[in-house]
Design an enzyme around this catalytic site. Sequence first.
Site, PDB file in Angstrom:
ATOM      1  N   HIS A  71      20.264  19.007  -3.745  1.00  0.00           N
ATOM      2  CA  HIS A  71      19.067  18.264  -3.799  1.00  0.00           C
ATOM      3  C   HIS A  71      19.441  16.935  -4.523  1.00  0.00           C
ATOM      4  O   HIS A  71      19.878  16.869  -5.699  1.00  0.00           O
ATOM      5  CB  HIS A  71      17.630  18.728  -4.451  1.00  0.00           C
ATOM      6  CG  HIS A  71      16.471  18.230  -3.950  1.00  0.00           C
ATOM      7  ND1 HIS A  71      16.264  16.767  -4.730  1.00  0.00           N
ATOM      8  CD2 HIS A  71      15.502  18.397  -3.094  1.00  0.00           C
ATOM      9  CE1 HIS A  71      15.276  16.364  -4.115  1.00  0.00           C
ATOM     10  NE2 HIS A  71      14.515  17.164  -3.028  1.00  0.00           N
TER      11      HIS A  71
ATOM     12  N   ARG B 106       9.997   9.765  -3.193  1.00  0.00           N
ATOM     13  CA  ARG B 106      10.639   8.659  -2.086  1.00  0.00           C
ATOM     14  C   ARG B 106       9.673   8.742  -1.146  1.00  0.00           C
ATOM     15  O   ARG B 106       9.405   7.561  -0.488  1.00  0.00           O
ATOM     16  CB  ARG B 106      11.953   8.999  -1.810  1.00  0.00           C
ATOM     17  CG  ARG B 106      12.795   8.896  -2.946  1.00  0.00           C
ATOM     18  CD  ARG B 106      14.554   9.591  -2.500  1.00  0.00           C
ATOM     19  NE  ARG B 106      14.176  10.963  -2.857  1.00  0.00           N
ATOM     20  CZ  ARG B 106      15.034  11.796  -2.180  1.00  0.00           C
ATOM     21  NH1 ARG B 106      15.564  11.438  -1.081  1.00  0.00           N
ATOM     22  NH2 ARG B 106      14.908  13.214  -2.537  1.00  0.00           N
TER      23      ARG B 106
END
Length: 605
Positions: free
Chosen positions: A236, A256
């Site tokens: 990740h 995000r």
Amino acid sequence: MITFESFEYDVLVIGAGGAGLRAAIEASAAGVKVGLICKSLLGKAHTVMAEGGVAAALANVDDRDSWKVHFADTMRGGQYVNNWRMAELHAKEAPDRVRELEAWGAVFDRTKDGRILQRNFGGHRYPRLAHVGDRTGLELIRTLQDQGVHRGLDVHMEFTIVSLLSADGRVNGVVGYERERGRFKVFNATAVVLATGGAGRAYKITSNSWEGTGDGHALAYRAGAELMDMEFIQFHPTGMIWPPSVQGILVTEGVRGEGGILLNREGRRFMFDDIPEPYRNQTADNEEEGWRYTQGDKNARRPPELLTRDHVARCIMREVKAGRGSPHGGVFLDIAWIKKKLSGAEAHIKRKLPSMYHQFKELGDIDITKEPMEVGPTTHYIMGGIRVDSDTQMSSIAGLFAAGECAAGINGANRLGGNSLSDLLVFGKRAGEHAAVFARGNRRGTIDGAAVQRAAEEALAPFDRQGRTENPYTIQTELQDMMQSLVGIVRTEAEMQQALGELAKLAERAGRAGVTGHREYNPGWHTAIDLRNLLTVSEAIARSAIERKESRGGHFREDFPDKIAEYATFNIVTRRKPDGSMEVRRVPLPPLPPELKQIIEEQKA
Ligand SMILES: Cc1cc2nc3c(=O)[nH]c(=O)nc-3n(C[C@H](O)[C@H](O)[C@H](O)COP(=O)(O)OP(=O)(O)OC[C@H]3O[C@@H](n4cnc5c(N)ncnc54)[C@H](O)[C@@H]3O)c2cc1C
């Protein structure tokens, strides 16, 4: 002679995360006797840590979404080595599984008109993740647990399974021990569902909880089942990197999705530098458009921060290698900047990302509403797992099923965020349903008492070792360091061959791992047992990664940096040979039906 308490079940589920709970509920609804086993306390499985949401094409926020778009996104994200049938079932059934969860009492965030709210996530074309702030896993577990408990499941908590029992190609039970007291139990079961989660603890830097030691993968492998796609590990892009004590803890992609941007030490949004061709048409080419996308403008394209995880992680590594990283070897993730765009931004961030706010405040003394976070890649998820039938989830061993992160297929080379929680619900349900059908249609097998004794003796061996023994913690740490540096984000043939040599030495030392004290409350003993599983899983990862001489998704080879078309035609499968060594073979992917091929082509526009 070791003594055992015995139990009998029609369906026995190992693991009480999302997949295990959903399987147990379904089997129980079919009217068979169900047992549920977990290493930690009920409610504490790794799923509880899931943050960003569950992906399902409900089309509540953007009515252009549909199962077809979700299917195409999943296949593209997995770079077309996914099991297409699983991707199809998953995309079609996820909306019903989420609505069912809502009907069972899950409290999702809401749209203004009262429907389940959905957020943006990497690789998903439209806002698709149903969520509860950034604590979705907690709500999912709470709801499933509530359902399960009311169905009268028999739960054995803080209990570790050490061996699967099988005869004539059929599973017939398991052996394990109570973690607190060290007492052994044997379970005779007609069908067994493995839902044991991931294997991130094979690596030094990981977002995974202590439970992620690949137990189900290793149990199935030792019993003769096949593992598939083990080379595909998801790193990740955003884990915490500072202070060292919190390294690896996840920073959800939801940051995000809510408008967070990635910056290098020069303050530049480097994600605009490299947009892969398959995503170019759907990715914003300027900051303003990216921002509008995160705020729900249907005419805007996604910002490059929301490209797939494999790509974002590699872009971060590139910045760090080029000397443009943050002070502690990562990059900056900034959500505080949205105050330039939104009034009341600080309260908005705290409301949408409460766990992230607290995580950084408590662990790093950083206020994310005011300053950027430092982030870097962390081992997060294993796409590889037990090879199963797409519709029933049964493995190559009759009566042995697998679901959730320990099973392979749906994600191919890379998982899209949010597709795990939906995978747990869709395939957990399917595994439970088909395990119950199997249990109804078959007699319970007879357990071999000698095999049970052997399993317990092997588990107890670390107590019996005399002379110069090895410390299991030391071996585990060395294994994690070695996997991180030799079979990590960027791989080469030479390093992975070296890793195989190191694994052989570590396995030999693990055979001498010794523990002191007695069976009660003995974490050293638990570590010695986990070690066996971590070594098996690590070998499968390394051997599969050597076999895939190209780069695809979560598997990046510096010596073969490109995708090679031939490698899109098969999966890599490992199996235990009769002599105990690991066989690696290429298994052709089944051909994609024309109607699904057409969906993929249509969605490329
Ligand atoms: C921090 C974090 C955030 C995430 N956020 C998201 C997200 O927002 N959306 C998303 O889709 N995915 C997310 N993921 C991924 C997702 O949470 C996991 O893939 C998923 O929860 C795995 O569920 P599972 O049911 O397969 O296994 P788990 O939840 O890992 O449960 C495994 C169970 O098996 C038991 N077990 C294991 N070994 C044994 C044994 N030997 N004997 C007995 N029991 C055993 C464990 O005790 C546990 O009960 C996230 C992952 C992390 C680490």
